[in-house]
Design a protein around this motif. Sequence first.
Motif, PDB file in Angstrom:
ATOM      1  N   LEU A  38       0.785  -1.227   0.000  1.00 39.99           N
ATOM      2  CA  LEU A  38       0.000   0.000   0.000  1.00 39.99           C
ATOM      3  C   LEU A  38       0.819   1.279   0.000  1.00 39.99           C
ATOM      4  CD1 LEU A  38      -2.873  -1.007   2.483  1.00 39.99           C
ATOM      5  CD2 LEU A  38      -2.861  -1.086  -0.020  1.00 39.99           C
ATOM      6  N   GLY A  39       2.133   1.170   0.020  1.00 44.84           N
ATOM      7  CA  GLY A  39       2.955   2.375  -0.042  1.00 44.84           C
ATOM      8  C   GLY A  39       2.841   3.257   1.183  1.00 44.84           C
ATOM      9  N   ILE A  40       2.661   2.652   2.362  1.00 44.67           N
ATOM     10  CA  ILE A  40       2.441   3.426   3.584  1.00 44.67           C
ATOM     11  C   ILE A  40       3.769   3.816   4.225  1.00 44.67           C
ATOM     12  CG2 ILE A  40       0.233   2.308   3.975  1.00 44.67           C
ATOM     13  CD1 ILE A  40       1.561   0.627   6.174  1.00 44.67           C
ATOM     14  N   VAL A  41       3.691   4.723   5.202  1.00 45.67           N
ATOM     15  CA  VAL A  41       4.885   5.124   5.955  1.00 45.67           C
ATOM     16  C   VAL A  41       4.844   4.615   7.384  1.00 45.67           C
ATOM     17  CG1 VAL A  41       5.242   7.195   4.549  1.00 45.67           C
ATOM     18  CG2 VAL A  41       3.872   7.356   6.654  1.00 45.67           C
ATOM     19  N   PHE A  42       3.666   4.120   7.832  1.00 47.45           N
ATOM     20  CA  PHE A  42       3.505   3.769   9.248  1.00 47.45           C
ATOM     21  C   PHE A  42       2.378   2.748   9.374  1.00 47.45           C
ATOM     22  CE2 PHE A  42       2.707   4.338  13.731  1.00 47.45           C
ATOM     23  CZ  PHE A  42       3.816   4.981  14.277  1.00 47.45           C
ATOM     24  N   TRP A  43       2.631   1.653  10.093  1.00 49.12           N
ATOM     25  CA  TRP A  43       1.577   0.685  10.394  1.00 49.12           C
ATOM     26  C   TRP A  43       1.453   0.590  11.907  1.00 49.12           C
ATOM     27  CZ3 TRP A  43       1.607  -5.372   9.813  1.00 49.12           C
ATOM     28  CH2 TRP A  43       0.282  -5.854   9.924  1.00 49.12           C
ATOM     29  N   GLU A  44       0.320   1.027  12.438  1.00 47.22           N
ATOM     30  CA  GLU A  44       0.077   0.929  13.872  1.00 47.22           C
ATOM     31  C   GLU A  44      -0.823  -0.275  14.122  1.00 47.22           C
ATOM     32  OE1 GLU A  44      -0.613   3.509  17.873  1.00 47.22           O
ATOM     33  OE2 GLU A  44      -0.764   4.515  15.934  1.00 47.22           O
ATOM     34  N   VAL A  45      -0.283  -1.237  14.844  1.00 43.59           N
ATOM     35  CA  VAL A  45      -0.977  -2.492  15.104  1.00 43.59           C
ATOM     36  C   VAL A  45      -1.499  -2.478  16.533  1.00 43.59           C
ATOM     37  CG1 VAL A  45      -0.808  -4.996  15.095  1.00 43.59           C
ATOM     38  CG2 VAL A  45       0.553  -3.660  13.474  1.00 43.59           C
ATOM     39  N   PHE A  46      -2.805  -2.430  16.682  1.00 44.59           N
ATOM     40  CA  PHE A  46      -3.456  -2.435  17.985  1.00 44.59           C
ATOM     41  C   PHE A  46      -3.834  -3.869  18.362  1.00 44.59           C
ATOM     42  CE2 PHE A  46      -4.092   1.763  16.329  1.00 44.59           C
ATOM     43  CZ  PHE A  46      -4.181   2.620  17.412  1.00 44.59           C
ATOM     44  N   PHE A  47      -3.848  -4.141  19.656  1.00 45.35           N
ATOM     45  CA  PHE A  47      -4.308  -5.434  20.148  1.00 45.35           C
ATOM     46  C   PHE A  47      -5.486  -5.206  21.095  1.00 45.35           C
ATOM     47  CE2 PHE A  47      -0.066  -6.192  18.671  1.00 45.35           C
ATOM     48  CZ  PHE A  47      -0.153  -7.417  18.051  1.00 45.35           C
ATOM     49  N   LEU A  48      -6.507  -6.009  20.916  1.00 44.68           N
ATOM     50  CA  LEU A  48      -7.767  -5.807  21.625  1.00 44.68           C
ATOM     51  C   LEU A  48      -7.592  -5.693  23.133  1.00 44.68           C
ATOM     52  CD1 LEU A  48     -10.967  -5.867  21.423  1.00 44.68           C
ATOM     53  CD2 LEU A  48     -10.746  -8.271  22.070  1.00 44.68           C
ATOM     54  N   VAL A  49      -8.218  -4.668  23.691  1.00 46.64           N
ATOM     55  CA  VAL A  49      -8.443  -4.573  25.130  1.00 46.64           C
ATOM     56  C   VAL A  49      -9.947  -4.758  25.306  1.00 46.64           C
ATOM     57  CG1 VAL A  49      -8.409  -3.078  27.153  1.00 46.64           C
ATOM     58  CG2 VAL A  49      -6.495  -3.041  25.541  1.00 46.64           C
ATOM     59  N   PRO A  50     -10.381  -5.750  26.090  1.00 47.34           N
ATOM     60  CA  PRO A  50     -11.813  -6.038  26.183  1.00 47.34           C
ATOM     61  C   PRO A  50     -12.581  -5.017  27.023  1.00 47.34           C
ATOM     62  CG  PRO A  50     -10.593  -7.511  27.618  1.00 47.34           C
ATOM     63  CD  PRO A  50      -9.575  -6.727  26.837  1.00 47.34           C
ATOM     64  N   THR A  51     -12.738  -3.832  26.464  1.00 44.54           N
ATOM     65  CA  THR A  51     -13.502  -2.780  27.111  1.00 44.54           C
ATOM     66  C   THR A  51     -14.504  -2.233  26.106  1.00 44.54           C
ATOM     67  OG1 THR A  51     -13.320  -0.737  28.412  1.00 44.54           O
ATOM     68  CG2 THR A  51     -11.891  -0.938  26.499  1.00 44.54           C
ATOM     69  N   GLY A  52     -15.559  -1.578  26.569  1.00 46.21           N
ATOM     70  CA  GLY A  52     -16.590  -1.089  25.664  1.00 46.21           C
ATOM     71  C   GLY A  52     -17.188  -2.234  24.869  1.00 46.21           C
ATOM     72  N   ARG A  53     -17.365  -2.019  23.567  1.00 48.21           N
ATOM     73  CA  ARG A  53     -17.908  -3.093  22.723  1.00 48.21           C
ATOM     74  C   ARG A  53     -16.948  -4.273  22.602  1.00 48.21           C
ATOM     75  NH1 ARG A  53     -19.628   0.014  17.403  1.00 48.21           N
ATOM     76  NH2 ARG A  53     -17.722   1.151  17.916  1.00 48.21           N
ATOM     77  N   GLY A  54     -15.677  -4.030  22.952  1.00 50.09           N
ATOM     78  CA  GLY A  54     -14.692  -5.096  22.888  1.00 50.09           C
ATOM     79  C   GLY A  54     -14.905  -6.201  23.907  1.00 50.09           C
ATOM     80  N   THR A  55     -15.786  -5.967  24.891  1.00 52.94           N
ATOM     81  CA  THR A  55     -16.047  -7.010  25.886  1.00 52.94           C
ATOM     82  C   THR A  55     -16.740  -8.220  25.265  1.00 52.94           C
ATOM     83  OG1 THR A  55     -18.140  -5.932  26.495  1.00 52.94           O
ATOM     84  CG2 THR A  55     -16.191  -5.379  27.804  1.00 52.94           C
ATOM     85  N   ALA A  56     -17.341  -8.033  24.103  1.00 54.92           N
ATOM     86  CA  ALA A  56     -18.021  -9.150  23.436  1.00 54.92           C
ATOM     87  C   ALA A  56     -17.058  -9.979  22.594  1.00 54.92           C
ATOM     88  CB  ALA A  56     -19.145  -8.611  22.551  1.00 54.92           C
ATOM     89  N   MET A  57     -15.770  -9.609  22.595  1.00 47.36           N
ATOM     90  CA  MET A  57     -14.784 -10.290  21.764  1.00 47.36           C
ATOM     91  C   MET A  57     -13.702 -10.915  22.624  1.00 47.36           C
ATOM     92  SD  MET A  57     -14.298  -7.377  18.845  1.00 47.36           S
ATOM     93  CE  MET A  57     -13.440  -8.511  17.770  1.00 47.36           C
TER      94      MET A  57
END
Length: 253
Positions: free
Chosen positions: A72-91
Motif C-alpha cells: 500500500l505504499g504506507i509510511v507507518f503501520w500501527e498495530v493495535f491489540f484488543l483490550v476487552p472494554t466497551g464493545r470489545g467485551t463481546a470479543m
Amino acid sequence: LMAAGVDQVALCLDAPDAASHDGFRGVEGSYAKVLEAVGWAHELGLPVQINSCFAAWNFKDLDAMIALVGTLGIVFWEVFFLVPTGRGTAMSGLTAAQFEEAFAKLYALSQKASFVVKLTEAQHYRRFALEQEARLRREGAAPARPLMGASAPAVNAGKGFLFIDHRGDAYPSGFLPVVLGNVRQSGLAELYREHPLMKELREPARLKGKCGVCEYRGACSGSRARAYAMTGDVHASEEACAYEPARRGRNVA
C-alpha cells in the motif's frame, strides 16, 4: 485535508478482504473505501498510516495483512491489540502464545519494511524486542533497526499518556475507563501530575503478580488497560504475556 495542512492521514484496515473487514466495522463497502482513500492520498503525495486491530477473530489473517500493507505504499503501520472494554467485551483477545507468534512476525517485518511498525496495547512487545536485540548482540550482529524508544520507559496508561474524550473527561488512556476529572474544571497538568491514580500508574513497585517481579517491568510494565479490563485491578499482572520472570516464585501482594 491536504489544503488544510494535514501532513499524514491514518486509515483503519482490519482484515485482508472486504467481507471480513466490513463485517467487523459494520459498514458495507468500508474496505473498498479505505483502499480508495489510500489512492487519493498517494495522488496528493500525502503520507498514509494504516491502523489495524487484532483479536482472536482475525489473528489467522496476520500473515495476509502483513502482505497487504506491504503493497500500500504506507509510511507507518500501527498495530493495535484488543483490550476487552466497551464493545470489545463481546470479543476475545489473543492468548499469550498468540502474542508471542505475532511479536515474532512483526519484529521480523520491522527489520526489513520500508515503513515504521508500531504496536499499541502490547507493552510486552518491548520485552520481546529487547530479547531479540540481546540475542543478536551475543551472535555478534546488530538489529537493522533498534527498538523505537527503547532507551525511555514504556509509555502506558497514565505514564507518558492521558486521554481526553469529547466531553472533556480525562482518563489514563482511551482503553482504561476510569474518569480522573474533567478539563473544564481541573487543569490538564494537574490531572496528569497530581491525580492519585496517575501517580500510582507511574510506580512500578505497585505492579502485582509476575509483572511485579519481572526484570523487564521498567521497560514494559504490561498493559494496565488490559489488566483492568480482565481483573478490575490496574496493577494486576499482564497474563497475556508468556514470559516467566526468573523471580516468579517470590510472593508478591
